[in-house]
Design an enzyme around this catalytic site. Structure first.
Site, PDB file in Angstrom:
ATOM      1  N   THR A   1      -3.170   4.306  -3.502  1.00  0.00           N
ATOM      2  CA  THR A   1      -3.342   2.991  -4.115  1.00  0.00           C
ATOM      3  C   THR A   1      -4.660   2.358  -3.713  1.00  0.00           C
ATOM      4  O   THR A   1      -5.322   1.707  -4.523  1.00  0.00           O
ATOM      5  CB  THR A   1      -2.181   2.075  -3.669  1.00  0.00           C
ATOM      6  OG1 THR A   1      -0.964   2.755  -3.937  1.00  0.00           O
ATOM      7  CG2 THR A   1      -2.185   0.769  -4.414  1.00  0.00           C
TER       8      THR A   1
ATOM      9  N   THR B   1      -0.383   5.867   1.419  1.00  0.00           N
ATOM     10  CA  THR B   1       0.353   5.578   2.654  1.00  0.00           C
ATOM     11  C   THR B   1       1.513   6.543   2.903  1.00  0.00           C
ATOM     12  O   THR B   1       1.899   6.751   4.052  1.00  0.00           O
ATOM     13  CB  THR B   1       0.925   4.145   2.625  1.00  0.00           C
ATOM     14  OG1 THR B   1       1.731   3.987   1.456  1.00  0.00           O
ATOM     15  CG2 THR B   1      -0.189   3.124   2.636  1.00  0.00           C
ATOM     16  N   ASP B   2       2.045   7.138   1.837  1.00  0.00           N
ATOM     17  CA  ASP B   2       3.293   7.887   1.995  1.00  0.00           C
ATOM     18  C   ASP B   2       3.209   9.013   3.020  1.00  0.00           C
ATOM     19  O   ASP B   2       4.150   9.229   3.783  1.00  0.00           O
ATOM     20  CB  ASP B   2       3.743   8.473   0.642  1.00  0.00           C
ATOM     21  CG  ASP B   2       4.083   7.392  -0.367  1.00  0.00           C
ATOM     22  OD1 ASP B   2       4.046   6.203  -0.002  1.00  0.00           O
ATOM     23  OD2 ASP B   2       4.362   7.739  -1.527  1.00  0.00           O
TER      24      ASP B   2
ATOM     25  N   LYS C   1       5.346   6.058   8.834  1.00  0.00           N
ATOM     26  CA  LYS C   1       5.657   5.058   7.812  1.00  0.00           C
ATOM     27  C   LYS C   1       7.152   4.781   7.895  1.00  0.00           C
ATOM     28  O   LYS C   1       7.958   5.696   7.739  1.00  0.00           O
ATOM     29  CB  LYS C   1       5.272   5.582   6.419  1.00  0.00           C
ATOM     30  CG  LYS C   1       5.477   4.535   5.339  1.00  0.00           C
ATOM     31  CD  LYS C   1       4.932   4.943   3.980  1.00  0.00           C
ATOM     32  CE  LYS C   1       5.151   3.797   3.006  1.00  0.00           C
ATOM     33  NZ  LYS C   1       4.616   4.048   1.665  1.00  0.00           N
TER      34      LYS C   1
HETATM   35  N1  ASP Z   1       2.448   6.830  -3.457  1.00  0.00           N
HETATM   36  C1  ASP Z   1       1.205   6.326  -2.925  1.00  0.00           C
HETATM   37  C2  ASP Z   1       0.595   7.371  -2.045  1.00  0.00           C
HETATM   38  O1  ASP Z   1       1.031   7.605  -0.948  1.00  0.00           O
HETATM   39  C3  ASP Z   1       1.406   5.067  -2.197  1.00  0.00           C
HETATM   40  C4  ASP Z   1       0.174   4.494  -1.591  1.00  0.00           C
HETATM   41  O2  ASP Z   1      -0.948   4.783  -1.937  1.00  0.00           O
HETATM   42  O3  ASP Z   1       0.346   3.698  -0.697  1.00  0.00           O
HETATM   43  O4  ASP Z   1      -0.326   7.962  -2.430  1.00  0.00           O
END
Ligand code: ASP
Length: 460
Positions: free
Chosen positions: A106, A182-183, A261
């Site tokens: 994101t 983040t994932d 996380k």
């Molecule tokens: N689904 C996304 C990812 O981990 C969520 C994010 O960017 O925070 O790439």
């Protein structure tokens, strides 16, 4: 997808089409929750498929679940050109040089937190246009390594990222920021802690939990904190920098091997597990919460050991697990298995013969705990001892994901299972600690003032 519906997918797409409205339509929308007036905004590819995003007259963006919509009337059309202003990132010889390596997520796709734009921002000029504060800390260069959601990160990307870090360090940068979804940021943080050793500079991973077209986005602030850390901190480790508390008071710096996380949507989702974080960071200062970190140096003597054996798996034990789960990994040529066992590190008896078979086939099997906090203890119960006789190796308090990437990295270096064991059990970057801290809370976070205050109150 036509630009009239930019970013919208089924089932929302049909709702827009049925009502003869499109992206940039000014609308009056009747819903089961009342009437809303605003502008239909484009959506990013990362957004869910259930909501229409309206920019209200007061400037806030809201998501309206398509199923609540009764009717939509177009009252105007106003295509906004949400260009992030490209400004030359100012170069100041007196400031440190920071390199931002982008992998996706994101944070890479939407960075214009003020306008709600959905265009990708990544060049230094675009970043400067949307987060001008970055220039207070450093001279910034950017490079896009990949553009993937983080579930698509894997050995190939980890190796390339580690190599890119090595090249940047050799070139002389003062700090590195890695933009990442983040994932799986904690998997990448852990694997980079092993692949990149003896770094003379900070390596700071950063992401955003809420996209930047939302008023509550954490993208800009996380980026500011990460860039400040890369530019100024004396912590030469691989770290994750994300929101500390739920509000935007400060960020936390977490050691790459001890972070996880822990919440699917909170901005304060990253927590140091079984330990306390390295530091707090805000726009003005970095406040260490501990002293046992590796310090910044001026030499360039980094060791890059970017190898990974892909045939490694992680098995989350559940009651009534059948031995065929382990058997099938062995039969499919897996060379390493990390088990996340119950309690102190258990699996049921019927799995034991499969563990024995794994050992006979030369598969390395390591035990971690599902509880996340605490140590594997295989001497307490007879069953634990039995499992160790079958070759299962306890990994102290290494997190399951960290053990998984460490095992892949160790097996990438050698076939000799004794050597693999030595690598696994020798702490390299805080992945095994001697004891866990008394104030290392999960919900709060050990070491930070709120936790100390909380403890004072309950001790009264
Ligand atoms: N689904 C996304 C990812 O981990 C969520 C994010 O960017 O925070 O790439």
């Amino acid at each position: 997808m036509s630009d009239s519906y930019k970013g919208y997918r089924e089932p929302v797409l049909s709702v827009l089409k049925k009502n003869n409205v499109r992206v940039w339509s000014e609308v009056e929308m009747q819903t089961t929750r009342g009437e809303f007036k605003g502008l239909i905004l484009p959506r990013s590819e990362t957004a869910d498929a259930k909501h229409i995003v309206l920019k209200l007259i007061n400037g806030y963006n809201i998501g309206i679940a398509a199923e609540l919509v009764q009717s939509i009337r177009e009252v105007g059309y106003k295509e906004a050109h949400y260009q992030i202003p490209e400004k030359d990132f100012p170069v100041d010889e007196g400031k440190p040089n920071v390199k931002l390596l982008g992998t996706g997520g994101t944070i890479a796709s939407r960075l214009d937190y003020r306008t709600g734009a959905v265009i990708p921002a990544f060049s230094p000029g675009e970043l400067y246009g949307s987060v001008p504060e970055l220039a207070d800390y450093c001279n910034l260069e950017t490079e896009k390594l990949f553009g993937v959601f983080s579930e698509n990160m894997g050995p190939e990307q980890w190796i390339k990222t580690a190599e890119a870090i090595g090249e940047e360090i050799e070139k002389g940068v003062d700090g590195i920021v890695i933009g990442h979804g983040t994932d799986t940021m904690h998997h990448t943080a852990a694997v980079l802690s092993f692949m990149v050793q003896n770094s003379p500079i900070p390596i700071v991973m950063v992401g955003s939990q809420r996209s930047s077209d939302r008023p509550s986005s954490d993208a800009a602030l996380n980026l500011i904190h990460a860039v400040k850390t890369a530019a100024e901190s004396d912590m030469a480790e691989t770290m994750v920098c994300m929101f500390g508390p739920t509000s935007d008071q400060y960020g936390l710096l977490h050691r790459g091997t001890r972070v996880r996380k822990m919440h699917s949507s909170y901005r304060s989702t990253f927590r140091t597990i079984s330990d306390i974080p390295l530091a707090m960071v805000d726009r003005d200062k970095i406040t260490p919460l501990r002293q046992d970190y590796k310090r910044r140096r001026s030499d360039r003597n980094v060791n890059i050991n970017a190898v990974f054996e892909e045939k490694v798996s992680i098995v989350y034990y559940y009651p009534n697990m059948k031995p065929d789960i382990i058997d099938s990994l062995v039969d499919n040529g897996y060379r390493g298995i990390v088990i996340a066992g119950t309690g102190l590190g258990h699996v049921n008896k019927p799995v034991y013969p499969a563990l024995q078979r794994a050992r006979e086939h030369g598969v390395a099997v390591y035990m971690t705990v599902q509880t996340l906090w605490g140590y594997v203890q295989m001497y307490v119960y007879e069953t634990g001892r039995e499992m160790m006789q079958l070759g299962v190796v306890p990994t102290a308090n290494m997190l399951p994901e960290t053990a998984y990437v460490k095992l892949g990295w160790a097996l990438g270096q050698t076939d000799d299972l004794e050597k693999v064991k030595e690598i696994m059990l020798t702490p390299i970057s805080g992945e095994i600690t001697e004891r866990e801290p008394y104030n290392g809370y999960l919900v709060y976070q050990g070491g930070i003032p709120e936790v100390e205050e909380f403890l004072r109150q309950i001790k009264r």
